[in-house]
Design an enzyme around this catalytic site. Sequence first.
Site, PDB file in Angstrom:
ATOM      1  N   ASP A  77      19.850  35.512   6.314  1.00  0.00           N
ATOM      2  CA  ASP A  77      18.543  35.358   5.680  1.00  0.00           C
ATOM      3  C   ASP A  77      18.586  34.473   4.439  1.00  0.00           C
ATOM      4  O   ASP A  77      17.560  34.253   3.792  1.00  0.00           O
ATOM      5  CB  ASP A  77      17.910  36.715   5.359  1.00  0.00           C
ATOM      6  CG  ASP A  77      18.879  37.726   4.805  1.00  0.00           C
ATOM      7  OD1 ASP A  77      20.036  37.371   4.521  1.00  0.00           O
ATOM      8  OD2 ASP A  77      18.476  38.893   4.637  1.00  0.00           O
ATOM      9  N   ASP A 109      24.373  38.131   2.034  1.00  0.00           N
ATOM     10  CA  ASP A 109      22.989  38.337   2.457  1.00  0.00           C
ATOM     11  C   ASP A 109      22.079  37.855   1.326  1.00  0.00           C
ATOM     12  O   ASP A 109      22.452  37.887   0.155  1.00  0.00           O
ATOM     13  CB  ASP A 109      22.765  39.826   2.737  1.00  0.00           C
ATOM     14  CG  ASP A 109      21.414  40.143   3.309  1.00  0.00           C
ATOM     15  OD1 ASP A 109      21.312  40.297   4.541  1.00  0.00           O
ATOM     16  OD2 ASP A 109      20.438  40.263   2.521  1.00  0.00           O
ATOM     17  N   HIS A 125      19.612  39.195  -0.032  1.00  0.00           N
ATOM     18  CA  HIS A 125      19.183  40.262  -0.932  1.00  0.00           C
ATOM     19  C   HIS A 125      20.386  40.991  -1.529  1.00  0.00           C
ATOM     20  O   HIS A 125      21.448  41.085  -0.907  1.00  0.00           O
ATOM     21  CB  HIS A 125      18.294  41.268  -0.183  1.00  0.00           C
ATOM     22  CG  HIS A 125      17.105  40.630   0.458  1.00  0.00           C
ATOM     23  ND1 HIS A 125      16.976  40.508   1.826  1.00  0.00           N
ATOM     24  CD2 HIS A 125      15.999  40.056  -0.083  1.00  0.00           C
ATOM     25  CE1 HIS A 125      15.838  39.902   2.106  1.00  0.00           C
ATOM     26  NE2 HIS A 125      15.227  39.613   0.966  1.00  0.00           N
ATOM     27  N   HIS A 168      21.601  48.034   1.980  1.00  0.00           N
ATOM     28  CA  HIS A 168      20.656  48.576   1.003  1.00  0.00           C
ATOM     29  C   HIS A 168      20.663  50.108   0.967  1.00  0.00           C
ATOM     30  O   HIS A 168      20.120  50.706   0.025  1.00  0.00           O
ATOM     31  CB  HIS A 168      19.236  48.101   1.314  1.00  0.00           C
ATOM     32  CG  HIS A 168      19.041  46.627   1.182  1.00  0.00           C
ATOM     33  ND1 HIS A 168      19.432  45.922   0.074  1.00  0.00           N
ATOM     34  CD2 HIS A 168      18.493  45.711   2.033  1.00  0.00           C
ATOM     35  CE1 HIS A 168      19.135  44.646   0.233  1.00  0.00           C
ATOM     36  NE2 HIS A 168      18.585  44.490   1.424  1.00  0.00           N
TER      37      HIS A 168
END
Length: 386
Positions: free
Chosen positions: A283, A191, A193, A155
Amino acid sequence: MAASPSEPPSPAAEGIINVFWDDGMLNHDTGKGLFDTGFDPGFLEVLEKHPENSDRIKNIVSILKRGPISPYISWHSGIPAQIPQLLSFHTPDYINELVEADKAGGKMVCDGTVLNPGSWGAALLAVGTTLSAMKHVLDGHGKIAYALVRPPGHHAQPTMADGYCFLNNAGLAVQLALNSGCGKVVVIDIDVHYGNGTAEGFYRSNKVLTISLHMNHGSWGPSHPQNGTVDELGEGEGFGYNLNIPLPNGTGDRGYVHAMTELVVPAIQKFEPNMIVLVVGQDSSAFDPNGRQCLTMDGYREMGRIVRSLADRYSGGRLLIVQEGGYHVTYSAYCLHATLEGVLNLPLALLSDPIAYYPEDEAFPVKVIESIKQYQNDVIPFLKGS
């Protein structure tokens, strides 16, 4: 419990994964509080650890050292990155901001992302360890390397932190590959996200194909302005080289594998990369507090197998794996183990799944994936005719 064949294949026959790790990354202490805020509301008897805590990584280290995959693992130490190395991806002003924050004893850089004493050293170790893993592969010392690192990085954008991430470990490794002569690099981010930081770093480049399979979560504030939608495709020369695959909640194993075979594989076949980077976060699992995607060990294992086949076909078997999220302290380690089993292309699972039991219905995810495929084939120049 182990579910291995009576005569397991030898590591020499199936390959070795070179794991790069340093205990110093455990010094990033994210504290306790209400989920990831660090806030104590005053009426809870037990405050939980921040989701991105050292326990989750300790269990991954432990399962690789003591689990059934251990004969296939070769361990290597990491080294801290130097400030000039960070500037191939991040701006000087942003790096100076982090350095000054560390000197001042730390600060909350953005929501949920706290720089505490020890965090900056851990972040430099995470970058240096990832660069060491990439260099190991580029120099021909091994085909497959896994950078087992924290704090995570995907990120982190060139100019700011986001989502527990300070420095973009994978992005810096991709830049090293480009600087070392790799003409084209693909990043496959699984991931839960959107890998917005990595995408932002190469948004105007046609030399890096960034592919992100993520929960359809949208923007979550000033530090994460990107939506991760299908129309965020890149700009200028990079138009069409950022492929977002936002998947509906509960997509599950079969839905993810369908997305891999229908969207990821054809794109890589067209792009023909010289190097593949797999960005892994557990995740997306069925039991993660930060995601809703219902993946189990079987899904991770099959995605690892698909990526390995792509590496064998397009990058001479060269593959860098970079650790990101995954916040269920136990199941994340099991899902990482399964991912690496798939990457090794082992004929039988070494570990059975201790807790997965959800039924799956991939009908809706398949419809979403088919609509994404139609959109990409209509709009993206290098995919037209796929």
